[in-house]
Design an enzyme around this catalytic site. Sequence first.
Site, PDB file in Angstrom:
ATOM      1  N   HIS A 171      -9.646 -31.617 -34.461  1.00  0.00           N
ATOM      2  CA  HIS A 171     -10.493 -30.473 -34.109  1.00  0.00           C
ATOM      3  C   HIS A 171     -11.507 -30.825 -33.020  1.00  0.00           C
ATOM      4  O   HIS A 171     -12.700 -30.564 -33.147  1.00  0.00           O
ATOM      5  CB  HIS A 171     -11.194 -29.917 -35.352  1.00  0.00           C
ATOM      6  CG  HIS A 171     -10.233 -29.424 -36.403  1.00  0.00           C
ATOM      7  ND1 HIS A 171      -9.340 -28.413 -36.173  1.00  0.00           N
ATOM      8  CD2 HIS A 171     -10.031 -29.826 -37.681  1.00  0.00           C
ATOM      9  CE1 HIS A 171      -8.619 -28.198 -37.275  1.00  0.00           C
ATOM     10  NE2 HIS A 171      -9.015 -29.055 -38.207  1.00  0.00           N
ATOM     11  N   LYS A 190       0.839  -1.206   0.000  1.00  0.00           N
ATOM     12  CA  LYS A 190       0.000   0.000   0.000  1.00  0.00           C
ATOM     13  C   LYS A 190       0.870   1.251   0.000  1.00  0.00           C
ATOM     14  O   LYS A 190       0.551   2.244  -0.667  1.00  0.00           O
ATOM     15  CB  LYS A 190      -0.918   0.000   1.215  1.00  0.00           C
ATOM     16  CG  LYS A 190      -1.777   1.258   1.336  1.00  0.00           C
ATOM     17  CD  LYS A 190      -2.742   1.186   2.509  1.00  0.00           C
ATOM     18  CE  LYS A 190      -3.582   2.479   2.587  1.00  0.00           C
ATOM     19  NZ  LYS A 190      -4.608   2.393   3.651  1.00  0.00           N
TER      20      LYS A 190
END
Length: 530
Positions: A285, A140
């Site tokens: 596929h 922070k």
Amino acid sequence: MADNKKIKTALVSVFHKENLDRIILKLNGLNVKILSTGGTKSFIESLGVPVASVESLTGYPSILGGRVKTLHPKVFGGILSRRDNQGDISQLAEYEIPEIDLVIVDLYPFEKTVASGAEEQEIIEKIDIGGISLIRAAAKNFKDVVIVPSQAEYIPLLEKLEENSGVFSLEDRRWFAQRAFSVSSHYDAAIFNYFNGGTDDSTERISLNNGEVLRYGENPHQKATFFKFKNSPQEISLANARVIQGKALSYNNMLDADAAWKSASDAYHAVSHIPGKVAVSVIKHLNPCGLAVTGNILESLELAWEGDPISAFGSIICFTDTVTKEVATWFGSKFVEIIIAPEFTAEALEVFSSKKNLRLLEIPVKSEITGEKLYRSISGGMLVQDEDEGMDLQLEPVTKRVFEPSKINLAKFGIAACKHLKSNAIAIVTENENGSFWLTGAGMGQPNRLDSLRQLTMPRFSMKKGLEIGNSVLISDAFFPFRDSIEAANEYGVKYIVEPGGSIRDNEVIEACNEFGIAMAFTGRRHFKH
């Protein structure tokens, strides 16, 4: 530059000590004052480096079995104070709080403790409180403080210390803060997932780190990254497969390889009560263009390949048994992208070694039930569902013609095959005289079920083998809504059909089967796959 900050005081409290010695020695060489606690303090002292205890700063000892060591205003005040805020500076002076410019933390290994199967009390004690608080506080206040939140940042810190003699730019500090919040958010997600245990389906926490950037995604203009679920309970997974040969896997390779592994495993489990069976799946596929289960690995490969030899070009193939030299030699000049198996013999690897681009993956057969979740994104959101697992189905005969018990194993194999075809999906499966099961017809990906049935891809090959489709079983992944599909199946000569049932026109469909002398059974379970 005004944004540059030189480290003067460091607080060090870590679990992992590897490479920490180099950092401590460098800080000492830069005349940085070091504060520490417990085992870390002892480690620093063993290096012959001066170190002050946090207790000497706070005036309080470590209490509650080490649960409270750094949680004190004299620690957090020194971290969170804003160096350009006169009020903060005055309070530091009033309460004799030293500024702390560098915080090095490495949290208790919560995830590893959970993965080890430890008792809950041990797991709870590995929930870090002081460390995570130090990380958040220092991050922070990144404008004034450098935060090192894990062992992964030890080397970047050391490089910066050596490069700039302990001076860090705002950009440097912001980078470390970003890493800090990545560590803290991942840590909290892991703790939540432990307590949640899959009981709250309305809440999900997914934290992914250390992604592997791929060359591209589904198409060359799309970016893609592969993430592995850290310490996943599914240790046997495609993500953990051992790549033993070949170039890096692409985005499409990974999808197809996963489909190959799952379809071969499911086909194996469908008839695993019959000893000695080996499954082989051929994927193109995401769809099986070949699938077979026999008592011989080479026969399974040959039948799976014969299902659709045109589509098998450039495919991904998965075996559920060890690939031998005989199998490797069979491929000859055939082009495939990937071969997956639980194991490859040394002789097989020698044969494959001439195909430098061929990928070889080692992975055991997938468990029948894993409890794994499937994740899929939509625009602005994400869908989560259970994996479609388990093949413990009861067939309910619904027609005048009896669905013969001798077709049950074939039907189970067919359900496994059909569930891996894209919906709307139709599978035709056949059992040879020697008890081999194979996929001899497949229709998938059509917007209506009738077109999937009319456009079966494989019979143009399999019928050349003299197969009698009347002895095969047709599987549908969902119910037939109208009798027209039964009429189309009858044109092929189909005599056995398995579908979930559940249509408002089931009676109409059953009547059509009775009219054509077709035996039909319902499973009561749909297998849509988008």
